[in-house]
Write an enzyme that holds these catalytic residues in place. Structure first.
Site, PDB file in Angstrom:
ATOM      1  N   MET A  83       0.836  -1.199   0.000  1.00 52.82           N
ATOM      2  CA  MET A  83       0.000   0.000   0.000  1.00 52.82           C
ATOM      3  C   MET A  83       0.876   1.256   0.000  1.00 52.82           C
ATOM      4  O   MET A  83       0.401   2.356   0.295  1.00 52.82           O
ATOM      5  CB  MET A  83      -0.939   0.001   1.204  1.00 52.82           C
ATOM      6  CG  MET A  83      -1.916  -1.182   1.176  1.00 52.82           C
ATOM      7  SD  MET A  83      -3.411  -0.898   2.126  1.00 52.82           S
ATOM      8  CE  MET A  83      -2.732  -0.634   3.739  1.00 52.82           C
ATOM      9  N   MET A  99       8.774  -2.308  11.661  1.00 54.83           N
ATOM     10  CA  MET A  99       8.548  -1.190  10.736  1.00 54.83           C
ATOM     11  C   MET A  99       7.142  -1.250  10.169  1.00 54.83           C
ATOM     12  O   MET A  99       6.623  -2.335   9.897  1.00 54.83           O
ATOM     13  CB  MET A  99       9.559  -1.226   9.599  1.00 54.83           C
ATOM     14  CG  MET A  99      10.937  -0.878  10.066  1.00 54.83           C
ATOM     15  SD  MET A  99      12.033  -0.644   8.663  1.00 54.83           S
ATOM     16  CE  MET A  99      13.563  -0.351   9.534  1.00 54.83           C
ATOM     17  N   SER A 100       6.536  -0.086  10.027  1.00 51.98           N
ATOM     18  CA  SER A 100       5.173  -0.008   9.502  1.00 51.98           C
ATOM     19  C   SER A 100       4.942   1.398   8.972  1.00 51.98           C
ATOM     20  O   SER A 100       5.448   2.373   9.550  1.00 51.98           O
ATOM     21  CB  SER A 100       4.176  -0.288  10.639  1.00 51.98           C
ATOM     22  OG  SER A 100       2.876   0.126  10.259  1.00 51.98           O
ATOM     23  N   SER A 101       4.172   1.493   7.891  1.00 47.36           N
ATOM     24  CA  SER A 101       3.843   2.826   7.375  1.00 47.36           C
ATOM     25  C   SER A 101       3.085   3.618   8.446  1.00 47.36           C
ATOM     26  O   SER A 101       3.169   4.847   8.500  1.00 47.36           O
ATOM     27  CB  SER A 101       2.984   2.714   6.119  1.00 47.36           C
ATOM     28  OG  SER A 101       3.609   1.871   5.180  1.00 47.36           O
ATOM     29  N   ARG A 102       2.339   2.913   9.288  1.00 51.35           N
ATOM     30  CA  ARG A 102       1.527   3.603  10.305  1.00 51.35           C
ATOM     31  C   ARG A 102       2.368   4.153  11.456  1.00 51.35           C
ATOM     32  O   ARG A 102       1.856   4.945  12.247  1.00 51.35           O
ATOM     33  CB  ARG A 102       0.438   2.672  10.853  1.00 51.35           C
ATOM     34  CG  ARG A 102      -0.652   2.361   9.842  1.00 51.35           C
ATOM     35  CD  ARG A 102      -1.852   1.690  10.480  1.00 51.35           C
ATOM     36  NE  ARG A 102      -3.004   1.671   9.593  1.00 51.35           N
ATOM     37  CZ  ARG A 102      -3.360   0.639   8.818  1.00 51.35           C
ATOM     38  NH1 ARG A 102      -2.640  -0.466   8.822  1.00 51.35           N
ATOM     39  NH2 ARG A 102      -4.417   0.713   8.033  1.00 51.35           N
ATOM     40  N   LYS A 157       5.161  -9.798   9.169  1.00 47.54           N
ATOM     41  CA  LYS A 157       4.601  -8.763  10.043  1.00 47.54           C
ATOM     42  C   LYS A 157       3.079  -8.888  10.088  1.00 47.54           C
ATOM     43  O   LYS A 157       2.451  -8.739  11.132  1.00 47.54           O
ATOM     44  CB  LYS A 157       5.020  -7.397   9.499  1.00 47.54           C
ATOM     45  CG  LYS A 157       4.111  -6.249   9.818  1.00 47.54           C
ATOM     46  CD  LYS A 157       4.682  -5.416  10.907  1.00 47.54           C
ATOM     47  CE  LYS A 157       3.697  -4.430  11.457  1.00 47.54           C
ATOM     48  NZ  LYS A 157       2.914  -3.738  10.462  1.00 47.54           N
ATOM     49  N   HIS A 177       9.287  -3.021   3.241  1.00 48.17           N
ATOM     50  CA  HIS A 177       8.865  -3.171   1.845  1.00 48.17           C
ATOM     51  C   HIS A 177      10.071  -3.440   0.934  1.00 48.17           C
ATOM     52  O   HIS A 177      10.030  -4.297   0.055  1.00 48.17           O
ATOM     53  CB  HIS A 177       8.195  -1.878   1.346  1.00 48.17           C
ATOM     54  CG  HIS A 177       6.928  -1.502   2.052  1.00 48.17           C
ATOM     55  ND1 HIS A 177       6.809  -0.374   2.817  1.00 48.17           N
ATOM     56  CD2 HIS A 177       5.715  -2.103   2.096  1.00 48.17           C
ATOM     57  CE1 HIS A 177       5.578  -0.280   3.296  1.00 48.17           C
ATOM     58  NE2 HIS A 177       4.896  -1.318   2.877  1.00 48.17           N
ATOM     59  N   GLN A 214     -10.337  -2.996   2.104  1.00 44.87           N
ATOM     60  CA  GLN A 214      -9.846  -3.596   3.347  1.00 44.87           C
ATOM     61  C   GLN A 214      -9.860  -2.621   4.532  1.00 44.87           C
ATOM     62  O   GLN A 214      -9.372  -2.933   5.603  1.00 44.87           O
ATOM     63  CB  GLN A 214      -8.465  -4.202   3.138  1.00 44.87           C
ATOM     64  CG  GLN A 214      -7.331  -3.210   2.933  1.00 44.87           C
ATOM     65  CD  GLN A 214      -6.044  -3.919   2.549  1.00 44.87           C
ATOM     66  OE1 GLN A 214      -5.915  -4.472   1.458  1.00 44.87           O
ATOM     67  NE2 GLN A 214      -5.074  -3.918   3.460  1.00 44.87           N
ATOM     68  N   GLN A 226      -2.540 -12.313   7.619  1.00 40.13           N
ATOM     69  CA  GLN A 226      -2.690 -12.077   6.178  1.00 40.13           C
ATOM     70  C   GLN A 226      -1.913 -13.125   5.378  1.00 40.13           C
ATOM     71  O   GLN A 226      -2.417 -13.701   4.410  1.00 40.13           O
ATOM     72  CB  GLN A 226      -2.177 -10.668   5.850  1.00 40.13           C
ATOM     73  CG  GLN A 226      -2.025 -10.365   4.377  1.00 40.13           C
ATOM     74  CD  GLN A 226      -1.629  -8.921   4.138  1.00 40.13           C
ATOM     75  OE1 GLN A 226      -2.458  -8.031   4.233  1.00 40.13           O
ATOM     76  NE2 GLN A 226      -0.371  -8.674   3.847  1.00 40.13           N
TER      77      GLN A 226
HETATM   78  P1  AMP Z   1       1.663  -2.725   3.483  1.00 44.15           P
HETATM   79  O1  AMP Z   1       2.129  -1.695   2.528  1.00 44.15           O
HETATM   80  O2  AMP Z   1       1.721  -2.298   4.908  1.00 44.15           O
HETATM   81  O3  AMP Z   1       0.355  -3.344   3.083  1.00 44.15           O
HETATM   82  O4  AMP Z   1       2.715  -3.898   3.390  1.00 44.15           O
HETATM   83  C1  AMP Z   1       3.060  -4.485   2.172  1.00 44.15           C
HETATM   84  C2  AMP Z   1       3.820  -5.768   2.442  1.00 44.15           C
HETATM   85  O5  AMP Z   1       4.986  -5.467   3.201  1.00 44.15           O
HETATM   86  C3  AMP Z   1       3.009  -6.789   3.260  1.00 44.15           C
HETATM   87  O6  AMP Z   1       3.264  -8.091   2.783  1.00 44.15           O
HETATM   88  C4  AMP Z   1       3.552  -6.584   4.649  1.00 44.15           C
HETATM   89  O7  AMP Z   1       3.439  -7.738   5.467  1.00 44.15           O
HETATM   90  C5  AMP Z   1       5.006  -6.284   4.353  1.00 44.15           C
HETATM   91  N1  AMP Z   1       5.606  -5.560   5.477  1.00 44.15           N
HETATM   92  C6  AMP Z   1       5.166  -4.413   6.049  1.00 44.15           C
HETATM   93  N2  AMP Z   1       5.956  -4.071   7.092  1.00 44.15           N
HETATM   94  C7  AMP Z   1       6.901  -5.035   7.179  1.00 44.15           C
HETATM   95  C8  AMP Z   1       7.999  -5.275   8.053  1.00 44.15           C
HETATM   96  N3  AMP Z   1       8.283  -4.452   9.062  1.00 44.15           N
HETATM   97  N4  AMP Z   1       8.756  -6.375   7.848  1.00 44.15           N
HETATM   98  C9  AMP Z   1       8.478  -7.234   6.837  1.00 44.15           C
HETATM   99  N5  AMP Z   1       7.462  -7.071   5.980  1.00 44.15           N
HETATM  100  C10 AMP Z   1       6.685  -5.995   6.143  1.00 44.15           C
END
Ligand code: AMP
Length: 282
Positions: free
Chosen positions: A30, A184-187, A149, A37, A61, A153
């Protein structure tokens, strides 16, 4: 790196690559890229001739009171980061390209979508399963990479691929963390300085849970882990547990005993505003 915005153009390219016998790796995202990512893209790059990353903030979602509109976006930055990972195509369709006016279909993975995040976010995993199915059909990959993470899902997508006979290898990439352990997270962008510090309690709970299992010779009552983790999180008045659960690593059903077959899964809200998740095998 090519930017593709239409389904027709993406399918045409993928068909062409398939015809040439080239392997295609898919990394659905996303956007608002971070090292998590980028690690997924790097893995795809090392395994496939062609790498597609998709950037689509999937409205299906998000619940009605969730952060769809506020979800962080920075297209230029994402484009330059994906380029630096030698991604071949960034597929970034508009919402109307993915969901036409008469869109009617929904994919449900019944059992795996029920507990954990599924209980707090009704409909979320139908949105995930539906968009991932569409992205598989649009990009026709040989392999797709998802992060551990989002453990639920990943389990759900493995089930979907098996149930619907997609000929796609699914790879789970380990969680990429900040130096203090925060996944790590975009949020994470939503957290102010103080909240950012509090957020490490999820990882601290994971470390402590692993210690408890180890100290008890490899298995311990799940209740003890759950209580410890809840206490650790909620000792911060700003943090509220959404769930803490010890589940079987494949079925995601709660288990009484925490051992090497189990995963600790956690979700909390910080200041009733930012929802963070984490998990680890025990
Ligand atoms: P998102 O953009 O948050 O939907 O994440 C896209 C993909 O990146 C998904 O498969 C997530 O599980 C993966 N992802 C997000 N954060 C992490 C992280 N810290 N470590 C590994 N994979 C991640």
């Amino acid at each position: 790196m090519k930017i593709v915005q239409t389904v027709m153009e993406m399918q045409r390219l993928s068909r062409e690559w398939n015809k040439q016998g080239l392997s295609i790796g898919l990394v659905p995202t996303m956007g608002f890229f971070h090292e998590g990512h980028l690690s997924l893209m790097r893995l795809a790059r090392s395994r496939c001739d062609k790498v597609i990353t998709t950037l689509f903030v999937n409205p299906m979602q998000f619940g009605p009171n969730e952060d769809l509109d506020a979800y962080p976006r920075d297209f230029e930055r994402d484009e330059s980061l994906a380029k630096s990972e030698n991604v071949d195509v960034m597929f970034c369709p508009e919402t109307k390209e993915i969901y036409g006016d008469d869109f009617q279909t929904s994919i449900s993975v019944n059992l795996l979508s029920k507990g954990l995040c599924g209980a707090d976010r009704p409909g979320h995993f139908d949105g995930v399963a539906t968009v991932v199915t569409k992205l598989f059909n649009i990009t026709q990959p040989h392999l797709a990479i998802f992060g551990q993470k989002d453990y639920q899902q990943l389990a759900l997508i493995r089930q979907l691929v098996s149930d619907l006979n997609f000929d796609i290898e699914i790879i789970g990439h380990p969680i990429v963390r900040e130096s203090d352990g925060l996944a790590m997270s975009s949020r994470n962008k939503y957290l102010d300085e103080n909240e950012r510090q509090l957020a490490t309690c999820l990882f601290e709970a994971i470390l402590e849970a692993k210690k408890m299992v180890y100290k008890h010779g490899g298995s311990i009552a799940s209740d003890e882990i759950v209580k410890m983790a809840q206490d650790r999180i909620e000792k911060n008045p700003s943090c509220r547990v959404e769930y803490v659960s010890v589940v079987h690593k494949q079925t995601l059903q709660p288990v009484d005993v925490a051992d090497s077959e189990a995963v600790l899964a956690l979700a909390m809200k910080v200041n009733n505003k930012v929802r963070l998740i984490d998990n680890s095998p025990l």
